[in-house]
Write a protein that holds these residues in place. Structure first.
Motif, PDB file in Angstrom:
ATOM      1  N   PHE A  18       0.818  -1.214   0.000  1.00 53.54           N
ATOM      2  CA  PHE A  18       0.000   0.000   0.000  1.00 53.54           C
ATOM      3  C   PHE A  18       0.853   1.265   0.000  1.00 53.54           C
ATOM      4  O   PHE A  18       0.430   2.297  -0.527  1.00 53.54           O
ATOM      5  N   SER A  21       1.685   1.645  -3.617  1.00 55.13           N
ATOM      6  CA  SER A  21       0.538   2.088  -4.431  1.00 55.13           C
ATOM      7  C   SER A  21       0.248   3.576  -4.230  1.00 55.13           C
ATOM      8  O   SER A  21      -0.447   4.179  -5.037  1.00 55.13           O
ATOM      9  N   ARG A  24      -2.917   8.026  -2.482  1.00 55.67           N
ATOM     10  CA  ARG A  24      -4.186   8.315  -3.155  1.00 55.67           C
ATOM     11  C   ARG A  24      -5.014   7.058  -3.409  1.00 55.67           C
ATOM     12  O   ARG A  24      -6.227   7.112  -3.518  1.00 55.67           O
ATOM     13  N   THR A  25      -4.338   5.910  -3.505  1.00 57.12           N
ATOM     14  CA  THR A  25      -5.054   4.679  -3.832  1.00 57.12           C
ATOM     15  C   THR A  25      -6.134   4.366  -2.805  1.00 57.12           C
ATOM     16  O   THR A  25      -7.257   4.011  -3.153  1.00 57.12           O
ATOM     17  N   LEU A  26      -5.770   4.500  -1.523  1.00 54.62           N
ATOM     18  CA  LEU A  26      -6.752   4.178  -0.503  1.00 54.62           C
ATOM     19  C   LEU A  26      -7.590   5.390  -0.116  1.00 54.62           C
ATOM     20  O   LEU A  26      -8.690   5.257   0.390  1.00 54.62           O
ATOM     21  N   GLU A  28      -8.941   7.743  -2.046  1.00 55.70           N
ATOM     22  CA  GLU A  28     -10.103   7.977  -2.917  1.00 55.70           C
ATOM     23  C   GLU A  28     -10.355   6.729  -3.726  1.00 55.70           C
ATOM     24  O   GLU A  28      -9.759   6.517  -4.762  1.00 55.70           O
ATOM     25  N   MET A  29     -11.246   5.882  -3.236  1.00 51.64           N
ATOM     26  CA  MET A  29     -11.476   4.623  -3.936  1.00 51.64           C
ATOM     27  C   MET A  29     -12.691   4.694  -4.847  1.00 51.64           C
ATOM     28  O   MET A  29     -13.739   5.200  -4.446  1.00 51.64           O
ATOM     29  N   THR A  30     -12.526   4.194  -6.049  1.00 57.35           N
ATOM     30  CA  THR A  30     -13.684   4.019  -6.924  1.00 57.35           C
ATOM     31  C   THR A  30     -14.374   2.728  -6.476  1.00 57.35           C
ATOM     32  O   THR A  30     -13.772   1.921  -5.761  1.00 57.35           O
ATOM     33  N   GLU A  33     -12.176  -0.162  -7.159  1.00 59.43           N
ATOM     34  CA  GLU A  33     -11.040  -0.295  -6.234  1.00 59.43           C
ATOM     35  C   GLU A  33     -11.499  -0.850  -4.891  1.00 59.43           C
ATOM     36  O   GLU A  33     -10.763  -1.586  -4.231  1.00 59.43           O
ATOM     37  N   PHE A  34     -12.716  -0.499  -4.513  1.00 56.81           N
ATOM     38  CA  PHE A  34     -13.269  -1.048  -3.271  1.00 56.81           C
ATOM     39  C   PHE A  34     -13.400  -2.576  -3.388  1.00 56.81           C
ATOM     40  O   PHE A  34     -13.039  -3.315  -2.472  1.00 56.81           O
ATOM     41  N   VAL A  37     -10.029  -4.147  -3.021  1.00 55.71           N
ATOM     42  CA  VAL A  37      -9.591  -4.245  -1.625  1.00 55.71           C
ATOM     43  C   VAL A  37     -10.237  -5.455  -0.956  1.00 55.71           C
ATOM     44  O   VAL A  37      -9.589  -6.175  -0.183  1.00 55.71           O
TER      45      VAL A  37
END
Lengths: 150, 170
Positions: A18, A21, A24-26, A28-30, A33-34, A37
């Motif tokens: 993480f 990555s 920003r990856t965690l 703001e999740m689309t 992306e959720f 996870v």
């Protein structure tokens, strides 16, 4: 013993992944992306449990994960350097309405992200109404409006 | 505006020196991720072209095809090739190292051996052979129960074994 080793290995591996990555990856999740996870969680759980589904194994894995997390948070209080390594640092990306393009690019943030947050959090309409925009350690964007309107 | 210089009124623990290092770490990390994915596709972590191993050699009558790289608890297949194995009294007999086989849970052996004999160092498999259509291979469906470098040997009775080795990831 192996439950603890597996817990520590998975915790450290996920921490490194993480950090690679980026925040920003965690932050703001689309929706996709959720889902990613959730899949990562499932894969990690299988690796940690192996084929031992006993309660004791689950307890040991949970205790190990919580233990490392608490231990690291205590260490972070003592060492600012460790805190930065684990949690990152905040980053100013807009200063007095001016975009800091180089930083935005490296932090994988674009103007639309900033304006969206400005509307959402402060009800702002334009970039020049923003005094500061900051990518926080969590990956979220916070907006500080200029006082006295824009 | 009182002060146009950066952290004027903003109390923030920004650290650009650290941030630059973090971005460098992310860049290196992305390359590492790419390399790991390519290595995985090549078979360095399990099934794939780089993992296909065989110890075929004219010096031994029996040899195996195996996965050079496998993973703990992930099923693998060991294929024993018997074409050059002499058939004595309608029976093909070969052995595998006992120490090697102890590292696996055996799910299935196809075809099923007629009998299995346990020696001090070897597990000896006996197969009744149909002289008209002798089988040329035996499949061992295995699940690794330990990890690290495993060295095995396969051989005909009374002969030195044909060595092979596998790396089992934890």
């Amino acid at each position: 013993m192996d439950s603890v080793i597996r817990g520590v290995a998975i915790y450290l591996f996920l921490l490194v992944m993480f950090r690679i990555s980026g925040k920003r990856t965690l932050g703001e999740m689309t929706p996709f992306e959720f889902v990613l996870v959730l899949i990562i969680g499932e894969a990690s759980a299988q690796a940690m449990m192996w084929d031992d589904f006993s309660m004791i194994n689950a307890f040991l894995v949970i205790i190990t994960l919580v233990g490392i997390d608490v231990g690291l948070s205590l260490l972070k209080q003592r060492s600012k350097r460790l805190e930065k390594m684990i949690d990152s640092v905040p980053l100013v990306i807009v200063e007095n309405g001016k975009l800091l393009k180089d930083r935005m690019e490296k932090a994988r943030v674009d103007e639309a992200d900033i304006l969206e947050k400005a509307r959402e959090l402060q009800g702002l309409e334009r970039l020049d109404q923003i005094k500061y925009a900051v990518v926080e350690r969590s990956g979220g964007i916070s907006i500080i409006p200029k006082t006295g309107g824009g | 505006m009182a002060n146009k210089n950066k952290p004027a009124g903003l109390e923030i623990q920004e650290d650009m020196e650290f941030q630059e290092k973090e971005w460098a770490f992310e860049r290196v990390g992305r390359w590492v991720i790419l390399l790991v994915i390519l290595a995985a596709l090549a078979g360095l972590f399990g099934w794939g072209p780089a993992s296909q191993g065989s110890n075929a050699s004219g010096a031994y009558p029996v040899w195996v095809e195996y996965q050079r790289f496998a993973r703990f608890k992930a099923p693998i297949t060991l294929t024993a090739h018997l074409v050059q194995l002499p058939v004595v009294e309608g029976e093909a007999v070969f052995w595998l190292d006992n120490e090697y086989m102890k590292n696996f849970r055996i799910y299935d052996i196809h075809p099923t051996p007629d009998s299995v004999e346990l020696g001090e160092q070897h597990v000896i498999y006996h197969f009744k052979i149909d002289p008209h259509s002798p089988p040329d291979e035996v499949l061992f469906h295995l699940q690794p129960e330990s990890f690290g470098l495993l060295r095995g040997r396969i051989g005909a009775v009374g002969e030195e074994g044909n060595p092979f080795s596998q790396w089992i990831y934890p």
